[in-house]
Design an enzyme around this catalytic site. Structure first.
Site, short mmCIF file in Angstrom:
data_model
loop_
_atom_site.label_atom_id
_atom_site.label_comp_id
_atom_site.label_asym_id
_atom_site.label_seq_id
_atom_site.Cartn_x
_atom_site.Cartn_y
_atom_site.Cartn_z
N SER A 23 0.80 -1.24 0.00
CA SER A 23 0.00 0.00 0.00
C SER A 23 0.82 1.28 0.00
O SER A 23 0.27 2.36 -0.25
CB SER A 23 -0.93 0.02 1.20
OG SER A 23 -2.03 -0.79 0.95
N LYS A 39 0.52 3.46 -2.97
CA LYS A 39 -0.62 4.37 -3.17
C LYS A 39 -0.18 5.84 -3.17
O LYS A 39 -0.77 6.68 -3.84
CB LYS A 39 -1.68 4.14 -2.09
CG LYS A 39 -2.41 2.81 -2.25
CD LYS A 39 -3.24 2.45 -1.04
CE LYS A 39 -4.01 1.15 -1.28
NZ LYS A 39 -4.33 0.41 -0.07
N TYR A 75 -3.29 -2.15 -10.15
CA TYR A 75 -3.12 -2.03 -8.70
C TYR A 75 -2.18 -3.11 -8.14
O TYR A 75 -1.25 -2.79 -7.39
CB TYR A 75 -4.51 -2.10 -8.05
CG TYR A 75 -4.48 -2.11 -6.55
CD1 TYR A 75 -4.16 -0.97 -5.83
CD2 TYR A 75 -4.76 -3.27 -5.84
CE1 TYR A 75 -4.10 -0.98 -4.45
CE2 TYR A 75 -4.71 -3.29 -4.46
CZ TYR A 75 -4.38 -2.15 -3.77
OH TYR A 75 -4.33 -2.16 -2.40
N TYR A 98 -4.78 4.31 7.85
CA TYR A 98 -6.14 3.76 7.94
C TYR A 98 -6.83 4.15 9.25
O TYR A 98 -6.77 5.31 9.64
CB TYR A 98 -6.09 2.24 7.74
CG TYR A 98 -5.21 1.84 6.59
CD1 TYR A 98 -5.54 2.25 5.30
CD2 TYR A 98 -4.04 1.13 6.77
CE1 TYR A 98 -4.74 1.93 4.22
CE2 TYR A 98 -3.23 0.79 5.70
CZ TYR A 98 -3.59 1.20 4.43
OH TYR A 98 -2.80 0.89 3.38
N VAL A 120 1.03 -3.56 4.09
CA VAL A 120 0.90 -4.83 4.83
C VAL A 120 2.18 -5.64 4.92
O VAL A 120 2.24 -6.58 5.71
CB VAL A 120 -0.20 -5.78 4.29
CG1 VAL A 120 -1.56 -5.37 4.72
CG2 VAL A 120 -0.10 -6.01 2.82
O1 DON Z 1 -4.90 -4.61 -1.59
C1 DON Z 1 -4.36 -5.35 -0.80
O2 DON Z 1 -5.01 -6.07 -0.08
C2 DON Z 1 -2.86 -5.37 -0.67
N1 DON Z 1 -2.28 -5.79 -1.87
C3 DON Z 1 -2.30 -4.09 -0.17
C4 DON Z 1 -2.92 -3.62 1.07
C5 DON Z 1 -2.02 -2.95 2.01
O3 DON Z 1 -0.81 -2.95 1.91
C6 DON Z 1 -2.71 -2.34 3.14
N2 DON Z 1 -1.78 -1.91 4.12
N3 DON Z 1 -1.70 -1.90 5.23
#
Ligand code: DON
Length: 311
Positions: free
Chosen positions: A65, A68, A195, A247, A265
């Site tokens: 993420s 982003k 994405y 978040y 993540v």
């Molecule tokens: O969209 C997703 O679920 C992941 N590829 C990325 C999400 C993410 O990194 C959220 N972060 N804390």
């Protein structure tokens, strides 16, 4: 100064590193689930290029993420080059914190398919859809921007890309819900592909700390002198990071850390301290909102010791 900062980083690592035991490594993407929970790296890079580091700062992982931030930067650059893109972007995605998990669908139903902000999954999918409207190959453009800012060629972790794509049921649901409200121009699969591609950009904490610095330097990359964004745009990205970048823990981060941050993540958090530093901390075990637990502690300790708050 070098000596003092090295000491501070060592102290911060001593306090933060053991706290990783309280977190949990993400389980839904296999490559991240297999990450060593004891990995820890902290990089603090000043605007003159001084690099202060401790731990595993040259270990690459998929940035997830954190990408982003950079797709939004690309969309803002695009908005400066083509008329109407700014209006298109901000009419389709908001700038308010969600207070919900990063992959939540709840608000989207109530708010007619317009995501709260570009830092949650729904908002990032809209940013990618806007990019697809106005640029050739947006995922490659994001990787190109990251490479330029990191000062190193950034590669794609194809295993993570494939695993992220396999686990995309929820993101697919988000994209379909937005499409049902008329807020998607491209095919859902095409947007998802852009994405997951950017999520799989593999970078090290050192490279990430270099890459975010320009946001704290009025939009100018200190390494090249290039104006990546106008100062006003850089301020806006930083505003979205501090209000939405972590978040439903964004309030807690502002409370504890006090400068703009963005997490992923895989356990990294980038931060930007205006006119001072680009920061990245990496420790894979996460807290409940999906932010690195020891990373959060490290940034708090760093902010306290160096008086880094910017709000
Ligand atoms: O969209 C997703 O679920 C992941 N590829 C990325 C999400 C993410 O990194 C959220 N972060 N804390």
């Amino acid at each position: 100064m070098k000596h003092d900062l090295d000491d501070v980083l060592a102290e911060v690592a001593d306090v933060a590193r053991p706290r990783a035991a309280e977190g949990r490594v993400t389980s839904y993407i296999e490559a991240h689930a297999n990450a060593d929970p004891n990995s820890f790296g902290l990089a603090v890079i000043d605007m003159d290029g001084g690099e202060y580091v401790t731990g595993e700062v040259d270990e690459p992982f998929a940035i997830q993420s954190i990408s982003k931030v950079f797709s939004l930067v690309l969309a803002m650059q695009t908005a400066d080059e083509a008329e109407g893109v700014d209006k298109e972007l901000w009419s389709r995605v908001g700038v308010e914190p969600s207070g919900d998990p990063f992959n939540s669908l709840v608000q989207l139903e109530h708010e007619e398919g317009r995501p709260r902000n570009p830092m949650i999954n729904a908002g990032a999918l809209i940013v990618d859809d806007v990019l697809l409207n106005h640029r050739e190959e947006p995922p490659q453009a994001v990787i190109g921007l990251l490479s330029e800012l990191a000062g190193d060629q950034v590669h794609l972790d194809e295993i993570v890309r494939d695993q992220t794509a396999e686990e995309a049921a929820r993101n697919r649901a988000i994209a379909n819900l937005m499409a049902s409200f008329g807020n998607l121009s491209h095919d859902v699969e095409q947007v998802l592909d852009a994405y997951v591609h950017q999520c799989a950009a593999a970078m090290t904490p050192r490279q990430l700390a270099r890459a975010v610095r320009f946001l704290g330097n009025d939009g100018v990359d200190p390494a090249s002198g290039r104006q990546v964004l106008r100062a006003e745009q850089a301020r806006r990205v930083a505003a979205l990071m501090i209000t939405c970048g972590t978040y439903d823990s964004a309030g807690q981060f502002a409370f504890d850390v006090g400068f703009p941050c963005k997490s992923g993540v895989s356990g990294a958090i980038v931060g930007v301290v205006r006119h001072r530093f680009g920061v990245c901390v990496w420790s894979p075990p996460l807290e409940e909102s999906g932010n690195s637990l020891a990373g959060h502690v490290a940034l708090h300790e760093l902010a306290e010791r160096l008086d880094l708050w910017s709000i």
